[in-house]
Design an enzyme around this catalytic site. Structure first.
Site, PDB file in Angstrom:
ATOM      1  CB  VAL A  17      -0.931  -0.006   1.240  1.00 23.44           C
ATOM      2  CG1 VAL A  17      -0.122   0.030   2.525  1.00 23.44           C
ATOM      3  CG2 VAL A  17      -1.929   1.134   1.198  1.00 23.44           C
ATOM      4  CG  ASP A 126       7.612  -1.079 -16.312  1.00 21.14           C
ATOM      5  OD1 ASP A 126       6.952  -1.173 -17.368  1.00 21.14           O
ATOM      6  OD2 ASP A 126       7.120  -1.265 -15.183  1.00 21.14           O
TER       7      ASP A 126
END
Length: 363
Positions: A17, A126
């Site tokens: 998170v 990425d």
């Protein structure tokens, strides 16, 4: 973690998170990644150590700033500067694309970040809108180095299964393990196209479809790439139709690009990686004329401000922080072992949910 007040959750994925927090000492707003895995996980330890090492080496204004890393009760935390949005959110607000000046500025800043990475022998691997953070003043920051690798010598063997499909260079789609830094530049070209009209440049639904769409615009694969295609068992029994009469970039973006912008984009997405420019060469391209002086001046101003702030901080040499991670800093599982993870940038927005809404590929 005691020195931070949690203000809310700004992103959540399968492996952790991201929290928006306030530093109680100085009221600074930060983004903290809290990982679900324990530090006992060897993959977590190894991968996060690698990412933290890369981020600490790459101190540049267009690369997100890792402020600290620590552990608390077996959980791993990375503290980043907080950035308002990512580029995907900007595109969702501007579905028809951004202004030509803003496209130019974002692409220039991205090239600056990539150039700094490449100068330090790091390939990001990425680069996509979700991993590009932007502030209200349009400062862009490259984030999420969980997939980055250090390249120590030409021809070094690397993992072929990297990058979200829409931004993946042909050699990656074909399974090459001897690709080079130019895979990052291909991704810049794809992002440039998306910024111009709000639509992904090559929105393939599978690897073979991705290769088809690329050739439909740019023309056939090179002879070396076709050899890789025929050799790859993933594509056994498949073949492409005649690709000798492509749509061309010029027709795809007719009326949307200046000559200089078209020339820059065409260089980014050269089919043959040997024909693509280096990041340093991109920065000197006529498309970015006039931006170097502006951003260099801003760098000096930012550096001076940072130095003054550092000088005003009290010394913490004798203070012991029980939360500090001494030596190694750990906290991310290997992306290559978890294809479906909705990983966040340092801002922490939930990329997985947004991608599903836009039909984005997560491998």
């Amino acid at each position: 973690m005691n020195k931070y007040e949690v203000l809310g959750i700004v992103g959540e994925g399968a492996y952790g998170v991201v929290l928006k927090c306030r530093n109680k000492d100085n009221n600074e707003i930060v983004a903290i990644k809290k990982f679900k895995e324990s530090e006992d996980d060897e993959i977590v330890r190894k991968t996060t150590l690698r990412e933290v090492k890369v981020l600490r080496m790459l101190r540049q204004r267009n690369i997100v700033h890792l402020m600290e890393a620590f552990r608390r009760k077996g959980k791993l935390y990375l503290v980043f500067e907080y950035v308002e949005k990512n580029l995907l959110e900007v595109l969702e607000e501007k579905p028809n694309g951004l202004s030509s000046d803003l496209v130019r500025r974002y692409c220039y800043q991205l090239c600056r970040a990539i150039n700094f990475c490449h100068q330090n022998n790091v390939i990001h691997r990425d680069i996509k809108p979700e991993n590009l953070l932007v502030n209200p003043d349009h400062t862009l920051k490259l984030c999420d180095f969980g997939f980055a690798r250090t390249v120590t010598h030409p021809g070094q063997q690397l993992t072929d299964y990297v990058a979200t499909r829409w931004y993946r260079a042909p050699e990656l789609l074909l399974g090459s393990t001897s690709y080079d830094k130019t895979v990052d530049l291909w991704a810049v070209g794809c992002i440039m196209g998306e910024l111009i009209d709000g639509q992904p440049m090559f929105p393939g639904e599978s690897e073979i479809d991705q290769l088809y769409i690329i050739q439909k615009v740019l023309g056939p694969l090179t002879s070396d790439q076709m050899e890789m295609f025929l050799r790859n068992p993933r594509f056994l029994g498949l073949k492409f139709p005649d690709m000798t009469r492509p749509e061309t970039l010029q027709r795809k973006y007719v009326g949307k690009l200046t000559k200089r912008a078209y020339s820059m984009m065409a260089l980014f997405v050269k089919m043959n990686p040997k024909d693509r420019p280096t990041a340093s060469e991109c920065l000197d391209n006529a498309y970015f004329h006039g931006l170097k002086e502006e951003y260099d001046k801003e760098d000096r101003r930012h550096s001076s401000k940072h130095d003054r702030r550092a000088d005003s901080r009290p010394s913490s040499r004798h203070r012991r922080d029980d939360d500090s991670e001494s030596g190694s800093h750990r906290g991310r599982s290997d992306r290559e072992s978890r294809r479906g993870d909705s990983r966040t940038g340092s801002r922490g927005s939930n990329g997985g949910d947004r991608e599903s809404r836009r039909g984005r590929d997560r491998r």
